[in-house]
Design an enzyme around this catalytic site. Sequence first.
Site, PDB file in Angstrom:
ATOM      1  N   SER A  91     -10.180  -0.250   6.806  1.00 42.56           N
ATOM      2  CA  SER A  91      -9.527  -0.082   5.499  1.00 42.56           C
ATOM      3  C   SER A  91      -8.828  -1.324   4.954  1.00 42.56           C
ATOM      4  O   SER A  91      -8.438  -1.329   3.779  1.00 42.56           O
ATOM      5  CB  SER A  91      -8.519   1.063   5.551  1.00 42.56           C
ATOM      6  OG  SER A  91      -9.179   2.294   5.471  1.00 42.56           O
ATOM      7  N   LYS A 109       0.851  -1.199   0.000  1.00 48.17           N
ATOM      8  CA  LYS A 109       0.000   0.000   0.000  1.00 48.17           C
ATOM      9  C   LYS A 109       0.884   1.247   0.000  1.00 48.17           C
ATOM     10  O   LYS A 109       1.912   1.275   0.682  1.00 48.17           O
ATOM     11  CB  LYS A 109      -0.912  -0.012   1.229  1.00 48.17           C
ATOM     12  CG  LYS A 109      -1.969   1.089   1.236  1.00 48.17           C
ATOM     13  CD  LYS A 109      -2.886   0.952   2.454  1.00 48.17           C
ATOM     14  CE  LYS A 109      -3.959   2.029   2.473  1.00 48.17           C
ATOM     15  NZ  LYS A 109      -4.866   1.896   3.638  1.00 48.17           N
ATOM     16  N   SER A 121      -9.806   1.969   2.598  1.00 45.68           N
ATOM     17  CA  SER A 121      -8.892   2.679   1.740  1.00 45.68           C
ATOM     18  C   SER A 121      -7.869   1.782   1.045  1.00 45.68           C
ATOM     19  O   SER A 121      -7.281   2.181   0.039  1.00 45.68           O
ATOM     20  CB  SER A 121      -8.131   3.733   2.552  1.00 45.68           C
ATOM     21  OG  SER A 121      -7.306   3.119   3.515  1.00 45.68           O
TER      22      SER A 121
END
Lengths: 493, 96
Positions: A177, A77, A153
Amino acid sequence: MSVFNFTLKELQEKLHNKEVTVTELVQASFDRIDQVDDQVKAFITLNREAALAQAKELDQQPNSGSNPLFGIPIGIKDNIVTKGLRTTCASQLLDNFTDPLYDATVIEKLAKQQTVTIGKLNMDEFAMGSSNENSSYFTTRNPWNTDYVPGGSSGGSAASVAAEEVFFSLGSDTGGSIREPAAYCGVVGLKPTYGLVSRFGLVAFASSLDQIGPITRTVEDNAHLLQAIVGHDPMDSTSVNVDIPNYADALKQDVKGLKIAVPKEYLSEQEGLDPEVREAVLAALKVYEDLGATWEEVSLPHSKYGIAAYYLLASSEASANLARFDGVRYGVRTENADNMIDLFKKSRSEGFGDEVKRRIMLGTFALSSGYYDAFYKKAQKVRTLIKNDFDQVFEKYDVIIGPTTPTTAFKVGEKVDDPLTMYANDLLTIPVNLAGVPGMSLPCGFSKKTGLPIGLQIIAKHFGEDTIYRAAHAFEQATDHHKQRPNLGGEQA
Amino acid sequence: MVEISKEQVKHVAHLARLALTDEEVESMTKHLGDIIHYAELLNELETTDVAPTAHVLDLKNVMRKDEPRKWIERDDALKNGPDVKDGQFRVPSILE
């Protein structure tokens, strides 16, 4: 047969027996990305040259086959700092942050296991969002149906694993997330106990809630990846020094006698719950009954206050954490500033997107003189009540099970105009972060209407990851949801 | 009930070091107002005797030894800076 059909353990056997090389695995990742990433849009930055060079080196090294992560392509990420590899947090403010100076602790730990970083994954800007639509670059798409969001996210992290662009990925979870995108994309995502995984090098959003965690296609792979990244880190003062169990051992236990709590606020009395999601969770509970576990309905009475408490606390922490982005030491600087304050204001305003500004504003307001007690402190007190709810249930039960999200993925563009509707996606994941306990989402079915995956959430007490793996693995082995694959076209290498 | 005015939004924006356009002030006033009204849901709960939770761990004053160690060199620290001169970050003048 595609190399992506194998578990980590199976791949290590093949690497050890020289049926496949690390270079072939890494090349398979990039081939797949070349084939489908214009549809999925999971990656912001690729690490092609360095990854292939590292693969070549690893192929020269002796491999005993005993390290399940050796030579396996991974996606990271884009809010986890990688030395020399651009790290943007999907923000225009960090668009030029091409040369980070150090690796996050989790990246150092992965380097010891000799995984190969394929690239940096798209996300909602600074991890603020539930759909990936807040990325300042582009919206990652759900591999099961590209008209739909992948969740957020960590949307790129979940989509890249579901699309078989990488074997696994790291995400981060502040209010859901990791688990929400894992549910929407039909993969296995774990938010560890707060303090289990070092946050050093994770660009801070809400420091009392953030945790890095693994996203994989199987529960077994998830246990191996978690094992590699846990442990006390002197560089993170909230990293806890606890004995770490062998998570793979937990997979060997059955669930006979496992005591499951099902909160009525998550299932029977959850008004926004899609009937298909309810059905899939009830079917999962039936599987557990058949495996010898028992379940009872319980209450987490303060659940409905979670979203309000979370947005006040997380935004307050974010308003402080994001003060560091000032256009001086790194990041994009405005070209027309008259003075220092002007430079801060214009650099930040040109660099941050709408949702990030909204949360900085909310947090600054909640912490400002005259409102601190009414909002910030009130939310901290409600956090105590929510944590107590979980503590009480775990006195009697081993795990809490319910849906990860009230619905399956929604369409791109469907909820962008109304922040409060968007926040409601996180209703069932937020309390877990507030209480600091671990939670996992794993696939438990598919919508008959849309074909989109449904996520089952398993929650345990602090440092109860081994119990989660035990429960999740037993369910996964009794079902075949994890064997389904999205159809993105094209043949696999 | 707390009402949010445009003036307040402008004040908070200054505290947060954000320069908002008139349009942004308009939409921010509405969105912040909506969220704050929603957050007033918490007032249903009586919390006078509840202790606040800052984080969930039982940790206090975590210290490590204050020992020098090798970290980032100056040239490295400067290399992501948007405006660098003579081994330092350059900013607009802060004195009149």
